[in-house]
Design a protein around this motif. Sequence first.
Motif, PDB file in Angstrom:
ATOM      1  N   VAL A  29       7.360  22.916  27.855  1.00  0.00           N
ATOM      2  CA  VAL A  29       6.474  22.003  27.143  1.00  0.00           C
ATOM      3  C   VAL A  29       7.171  21.387  25.932  1.00  0.00           C
ATOM      4  N   ILE A  30       8.123  22.117  25.337  1.00  0.00           N
ATOM      5  CA  ILE A  30       8.897  21.555  24.222  1.00  0.00           C
ATOM      6  C   ILE A  30       9.804  20.434  24.717  1.00  0.00           C
ATOM      7  N   ARG A  31      10.519  20.684  25.815  1.00  0.00           N
ATOM      8  CA  ARG A  31      11.406  19.647  26.373  1.00  0.00           C
ATOM      9  C   ARG A  31      10.634  18.409  26.789  1.00  0.00           C
ATOM     10  N   ALA A  32       9.445  18.610  27.329  1.00  0.00           N
ATOM     11  CA  ALA A  32       8.653  17.478  27.815  1.00  0.00           C
ATOM     12  C   ALA A  32       8.210  16.559  26.681  1.00  0.00           C
ATOM     13  N   ASN A  33       7.980  17.128  25.502  1.00  0.00           N
ATOM     14  CA  ASN A  33       7.455  16.339  24.388  1.00  0.00           C
ATOM     15  C   ASN A  33       8.526  15.883  23.409  1.00  0.00           C
ATOM     16  N   TYR A  34       9.702  16.477  23.475  1.00  0.00           N
ATOM     17  CA  TYR A  34      10.788  16.093  22.577  1.00  0.00           C
ATOM     18  C   TYR A  34      12.058  15.880  23.401  1.00  0.00           C
ATOM     19  N   LEU A  35      12.248  14.639  23.838  1.00  0.00           N
ATOM     20  CA  LEU A  35      13.397  14.328  24.684  1.00  0.00           C
ATOM     21  C   LEU A  35      14.654  14.283  23.827  1.00  0.00           C
ATOM     22  N   SER A  36      15.532  15.241  24.054  1.00  0.00           N
ATOM     23  CA  SER A  36      16.745  15.345  23.245  1.00  0.00           C
ATOM     24  C   SER A  36      17.711  16.304  23.917  1.00  0.00           C
ATOM     25  N   PRO A  37      19.018  16.071  23.734  1.00  0.00           N
ATOM     26  CA  PRO A  37      19.984  17.064  24.231  1.00  0.00           C
ATOM     27  C   PRO A  37      19.755  18.444  23.623  1.00  0.00           C
ATOM     28  N   PHE A  38      19.227  18.473  22.397  1.00  0.00           N
ATOM     29  CA  PHE A  38      18.994  19.764  21.740  1.00  0.00           C
ATOM     30  C   PHE A  38      17.932  20.566  22.479  1.00  0.00           C
ATOM     31  N   THR A  39      16.836  19.913  22.876  1.00  0.00           N
ATOM     32  CA  THR A  39      15.793  20.651  23.582  1.00  0.00           C
ATOM     33  C   THR A  39      16.225  21.003  25.002  1.00  0.00           C
ATOM     34  N   THR A  40      17.159  20.232  25.552  1.00  0.00           N
ATOM     35  CA  THR A  40      17.692  20.569  26.873  1.00  0.00           C
ATOM     36  C   THR A  40      18.395  21.922  26.850  1.00  0.00           C
ATOM     37  N   PHE A  41      19.021  22.239  25.732  1.00  0.00           N
ATOM     38  CA  PHE A  41      19.805  23.470  25.632  1.00  0.00           C
ATOM     39  C   PHE A  41      19.134  24.527  24.748  1.00  0.00           C
TER      40      PHE A  41
END
Length: 232
Positions: A29-41
């Motif tokens: 749910v974090i990745r879905a709402n904050y698109l960023s390489p940081f949330t990917t990892f």
Amino acid sequence: ALILVLVLTLRSLGWGLVGLCAVGYFNGVIRANYLSPFTTFTFDCGLVGLYAGFLLSPRLMAGLRAGPAVRWMVLLIAWPSLLTLIPVNDPLVQLVALRSSIWFLPIFLVATRLTVVDLTTLSRGLAVLNLVALAGGIYVYQNGVEALYPQNAVTEIIYKSKDVGGYEYYRIPSTFLNAHSYGGSMLLTLPFLLDRLFGRRSGLPDRVLAALGVAAAFGGILLCAARVPVIL
């Protein structure tokens, strides 16, 4: 995620694994709402925290090299690393494949150092996380996937999974990135929770909590509407 899991791992290995699982439960749910390489990892960083805490603990590292687990891990890492040197694809693509092949293997060593106390802590944490995930799943079911997941490139698989009940309903991802991750995670918690539920060392409070965690896991497996977790 890295600092949280590192601090918890330095406290105990069981707490470190609970922290890492918590990162994984909410990573979708974090990745879905904050698109960023940081949330990917995000989860990768949590895993770095676990590995770092493990390496920094003299108690956990004591006698580890003498055991057979290290030799198996070296072999399991060496073989895909060797294959990466064969030029059959773009080097960056092969590095991505190498990461997926070896990045999680040190968990094998971590598991060899788990004590009964660590497993008890982990089981309790998983029971609580399963209940939270079930609450998230019910919330998404009642309010629609749009309530937690905006439509974007990361959530594309969620919005393509409207194939339940004659293509009228979405599969439920809860707080995960897709329904299969939700159902699969619930399935994999069952060995830990069933051990606490039926184990001889478990007291009544532990059995009640484990029973609630098991019920939440079964609820999630059905709620996600993915076939594979149900079959397994």
